[in-house]
Design a protein around this motif. Structure first.
Motif, PDB file in Angstrom:
ATOM      1  N   ILE A 194       1.676  -0.424  33.720  1.00 40.75           N
ATOM      2  CA  ILE A 194       1.299   0.819  33.034  1.00 40.75           C
ATOM      3  C   ILE A 194       1.100   0.562  31.548  1.00 40.75           C
ATOM      4  O   ILE A 194       0.126   1.039  30.940  1.00 40.75           O
ATOM      5  CB  ILE A 194       2.375   1.899  33.266  1.00 40.75           C
ATOM      6  N   ILE A 195       2.003  -0.200  30.943  1.00 41.38           N
ATOM      7  CA  ILE A 195       1.903  -0.487  29.511  1.00 41.38           C
ATOM      8  C   ILE A 195       0.631  -1.259  29.193  1.00 41.38           C
ATOM      9  O   ILE A 195      -0.103  -0.930  28.249  1.00 41.38           O
ATOM     10  CB  ILE A 195       3.150  -1.270  29.047  1.00 41.38           C
ATOM     11  N   ILE A 196       0.340  -2.293  29.988  1.00 43.02           N
ATOM     12  CA  ILE A 196      -0.862  -3.101  29.742  1.00 43.02           C
ATOM     13  C   ILE A 196      -2.124  -2.270  29.960  1.00 43.02           C
ATOM     14  O   ILE A 196      -3.063  -2.304  29.146  1.00 43.02           O
ATOM     15  CB  ILE A 196      -0.873  -4.342  30.654  1.00 43.02           C
ATOM     16  N   PHE A 197      -2.155  -1.503  31.044  1.00 39.81           N
ATOM     17  CA  PHE A 197      -3.362  -0.761  31.425  1.00 39.81           C
ATOM     18  C   PHE A 197      -3.729   0.300  30.381  1.00 39.81           C
ATOM     19  O   PHE A 197      -4.917   0.559  30.132  1.00 39.81           O
ATOM     20  CB  PHE A 197      -3.150  -0.098  32.791  1.00 39.81           C
ATOM     21  N   PHE A 198      -2.714   0.914  29.762  1.00 43.80           N
ATOM     22  CA  PHE A 198      -2.991   2.006  28.816  1.00 43.80           C
ATOM     23  C   PHE A 198      -2.934   1.571  27.348  1.00 43.80           C
ATOM     24  O   PHE A 198      -3.722   2.071  26.532  1.00 43.80           O
ATOM     25  CB  PHE A 198      -2.005   3.161  29.044  1.00 43.80           C
ATOM     26  N   SER A 199      -2.025   0.678  27.001  1.00 47.37           N
ATOM     27  CA  SER A 199      -1.833   0.367  25.578  1.00 47.37           C
ATOM     28  C   SER A 199      -3.018  -0.387  24.977  1.00 47.37           C
ATOM     29  O   SER A 199      -3.417  -0.115  23.834  1.00 47.37           O
ATOM     30  CB  SER A 199      -0.553  -0.445  25.371  1.00 47.37           C
ATOM     31  N   VAL A 200      -3.598  -1.327  25.729  1.00 46.10           N
ATOM     32  CA  VAL A 200      -4.698  -2.129  25.173  1.00 46.10           C
ATOM     33  C   VAL A 200      -5.928  -1.275  24.882  1.00 46.10           C
ATOM     34  O   VAL A 200      -6.419  -1.255  23.740  1.00 46.10           O
ATOM     35  CB  VAL A 200      -5.037  -3.312  26.100  1.00 46.10           C
ATOM     36  N   PRO A 201      -6.476  -0.543  25.868  1.00 44.71           N
ATOM     37  CA  PRO A 201      -7.668   0.263  25.541  1.00 44.71           C
ATOM     38  C   PRO A 201      -7.397   1.368  24.524  1.00 44.71           C
ATOM     39  O   PRO A 201      -8.236   1.619  23.648  1.00 44.71           O
ATOM     40  CB  PRO A 201      -8.090   0.850  26.897  1.00 44.71           C
ATOM     41  N   LEU A 202      -6.228   2.023  24.614  1.00 41.83           N
ATOM     42  CA  LEU A 202      -5.940   3.106  23.674  1.00 41.83           C
ATOM     43  C   LEU A 202      -5.718   2.564  22.262  1.00 41.83           C
ATOM     44  O   LEU A 202      -6.187   3.162  21.283  1.00 41.83           O
ATOM     45  CB  LEU A 202      -4.711   3.893  24.132  1.00 41.83           C
ATOM     46  N   GLY A 203      -4.993   1.445  22.146  1.00 44.55           N
ATOM     47  CA  GLY A 203      -4.769   0.849  20.831  1.00 44.55           C
ATOM     48  C   GLY A 203      -6.055   0.366  20.194  1.00 44.55           C
ATOM     49  O   GLY A 203      -6.286   0.554  18.988  1.00 44.55           O
ATOM     50  N   VAL A 204      -6.933  -0.254  20.996  1.00 43.11           N
ATOM     51  CA  VAL A 204      -8.218  -0.734  20.486  1.00 43.11           C
ATOM     52  C   VAL A 204      -9.088   0.442  20.062  1.00 43.11           C
ATOM     53  O   VAL A 204      -9.722   0.417  18.994  1.00 43.11           O
ATOM     54  CB  VAL A 204      -8.934  -1.588  21.553  1.00 43.11           C
ATOM     55  N   TYR A 205      -9.118   1.487  20.872  1.00 40.70           N
ATOM     56  CA  TYR A 205      -9.923   2.664  20.533  1.00 40.70           C
ATOM     57  C   TYR A 205      -9.452   3.279  19.207  1.00 40.70           C
ATOM     58  O   TYR A 205     -10.282   3.658  18.362  1.00 40.70           O
ATOM     59  CB  TYR A 205      -9.850   3.702  21.643  1.00 40.70           C
ATOM     60  N   CYS A 206      -8.143   3.397  19.029  1.00 42.69           N
ATOM     61  CA  CYS A 206      -7.618   3.998  17.803  1.00 42.69           C
ATOM     62  C   CYS A 206      -7.970   3.164  16.573  1.00 42.69           C
ATOM     63  O   CYS A 206      -8.128   3.710  15.471  1.00 42.69           O
ATOM     64  CB  CYS A 206      -6.104   4.154  17.900  1.00 42.69           C
ATOM     65  N   ALA A 207      -8.087   1.841  16.743  1.00 44.67           N
ATOM     66  CA  ALA A 207      -8.469   0.981  15.619  1.00 44.67           C
ATOM     67  C   ALA A 207      -9.957   1.081  15.324  1.00 44.67           C
ATOM     68  O   ALA A 207     -10.372   1.067  14.162  1.00 44.67           O
ATOM     69  CB  ALA A 207      -8.085  -0.462  15.920  1.00 44.67           C
ATOM     70  N   ILE A 208     -10.779   1.185  16.375  1.00 45.16           N
ATOM     71  CA  ILE A 208     -12.225   1.243  16.200  1.00 45.16           C
ATOM     72  C   ILE A 208     -12.677   2.616  15.695  1.00 45.16           C
ATOM     73  O   ILE A 208     -13.579   2.725  14.857  1.00 45.16           O
ATOM     74  CB  ILE A 208     -12.932   0.909  17.530  1.00 45.16           C
ATOM     75  N   LYS A 209     -12.023   3.676  16.201  1.00 46.57           N
ATOM     76  CA  LYS A 209     -12.374   5.050  15.823  1.00 46.57           C
ATOM     77  C   LYS A 209     -11.173   5.726  15.159  1.00 46.57           C
ATOM     78  O   LYS A 209     -10.567   6.646  15.711  1.00 46.57           O
ATOM     79  CB  LYS A 209     -12.794   5.847  17.065  1.00 46.57           C
ATOM     80  N   PRO A 210     -10.798   5.306  13.954  1.00 47.78           N
ATOM     81  CA  PRO A 210      -9.561   5.809  13.346  1.00 47.78           C
ATOM     82  C   PRO A 210      -9.595   7.288  12.961  1.00 47.78           C
ATOM     83  O   PRO A 210      -8.534   7.899  12.806  1.00 47.78           O
ATOM     84  CB  PRO A 210      -9.409   4.928  12.099  1.00 47.78           C
ATOM     85  N   ARG A 211     -10.786   7.877  12.803  1.00 56.92           N
ATOM     86  CA  ARG A 211     -10.873   9.264  12.339  1.00 56.92           C
ATOM     87  C   ARG A 211     -11.226  10.255  13.443  1.00 56.92           C
ATOM     88  O   ARG A 211     -11.385  11.448  13.161  1.00 56.92           O
ATOM     89  CB  ARG A 211     -11.917   9.370  11.214  1.00 56.92           C
ATOM     90  N   SER A 212     -11.328   9.783  14.671  1.00 56.00           N
ATOM     91  CA  SER A 212     -11.698  10.700  15.750  1.00 56.00           C
ATOM     92  C   SER A 212     -10.521  11.596  16.130  1.00 56.00           C
ATOM     93  O   SER A 212      -9.349  11.254  15.912  1.00 56.00           O
ATOM     94  CB  SER A 212     -12.166   9.911  16.973  1.00 56.00           C
TER      95      SER A 212
END
Length: 325
Positions: A107-125
């Protein structure tokens, strides 16, 4: 590499020695095992005879020396409650705990990687703001409250998922039984795994976001943009690879930590693993089982940390795991 492994072996011996010493130091304050074994109706003379038989009247150094002698041979003593070797009791509970840690890790791997990457790429969304806000809530809520909430919603109100036990098990290797290959076992695993993952998932999302943000502002990423490379290549082939190096280090340590963190989760869901066993051992003053659990968990920490260092060295060849230049 050989020097590194020898150093780790020496560290493991020191860690095991310290853990066992601490366990023996506090064991007398955990209650009287004889009283738990025989109850109140047995006379004081019979209790004293049993203490003598179990070696509880021996000096501390004698008891500790006897334990070390057996531990070197793989014998952690005899459980007072189960009437079996401590090693056998722990190994019988280990599959349940490993299942729980495995489910939480996925669960941690499946959710943390895409969500963490998205938050870095789109910091103001708006989605990034929601994810970061939810992660703060996740960090703040105790795991037992998360477990009780999930039990109430999905087990009591909706009646979708079971809320205690491991469900249907099948034997896969000798005494090793698992519920990973049965629908009922998987259904029983869902809520405990989500509960356990709630400890680490918010931390990993924030860690990946932080590391990814730092990498995206580095000079070589700016140079890649200047060369006109595709944005997906920059994000996922250049930035993400370097982001995951520190995450792997922290992740390996935290996976070992989750083995110890299963205590509350297993208690809430009555999950028959090592954590639940440990609490029962404390209530019963089963000191050999308590000390054996502490030593075993310490060994898991040492092994996971060593494996993480080795993996880190393979991923980044510039790092010398043995400390060489």
């Amino acid at each position: 590499m050989i020097i590194f492994l020898l150093k780790r072996l020496l560290q493991a011996v020191v860690v095991m020695f310290i853990i066992s010493l601490i366990g023996f130091t506090i064991k007398d304050s955990l209650g009287d095992p004889v009283r738990e074994m025989v109850g109140e109706s047995v006379s004081e003379e019979e209790r004293e005879a049993l203490r003598e038989k179990l070696g509880l009247n021996d000096p501390f150094i004698v008891q500790y020396g006897r334990f070390l002698k057996g531990a070197v041979q793989g014998d952690l003593g005899q459980s007072y409650f189960y009437k079996k070797p401590v090693t056998d009791v722990i190994l019988s509970k280990l599959p349940a705990t490993l299942e729980l840690v495995f489910g939480a890790t996925l669960i941690i791997i499946f959710f943390s990687v895409p969500l963490g990457v998205y938050c870095a790429i789109k910091p103001r969304s708006w989605l990034t703001k929601f994810i970061m806000g939810a992660s703060i809530v996740g960090i703040s809520v105790p795991v037992f409250l998360t477990g009780i909430f999930l039990m109430f919603i999905f087990g009591v109100i909706l009646d979708y998922l079971p809320v205690f036990g491991r469900g249907e098990l099948i034997s896969v290797w000798g005494p090793w039984e698992t519920g990973l290959f049965t629908l009922d076992g998987l259904a029983h695993l869902i809520l405990p795994s989500i509960t356990l993952s709630s400890l680490m998932l918010p931390l990993f999302i924030r860690l990946i976001r932080s590391e990814m943000t730092e990498v995206l502002h580095s000079e070589y990423i700016k140079f890649a943009w200047a060369k006109g490379l595709d944005k997906y290549r920059i994000w996922f082939r250049l930035a993400l690879k370097n982001t995951m190096l520190p995450v792997i280090t922290v992740g390996g340590v935290q996976i070992g930590t989750m083995v110890a963190y299963t205590i509350l989760t297993e208690t809430v869901f009555q999950w028959p693993g090592m954590g639940f066993m440990f609490l029962e051992a404390i209530n019963r003053s089963d000191t050999p089982l308590i000390i054996g659990y502490l030593v075993f968990v310490g060994l898991i920490f040492v092994i996971t940390n060593t494996l993480v260092d080795l993996i880190y060295g393979f991923i980044d060849p510039t790092i010398k795991v043995a400390g060489g230049k």
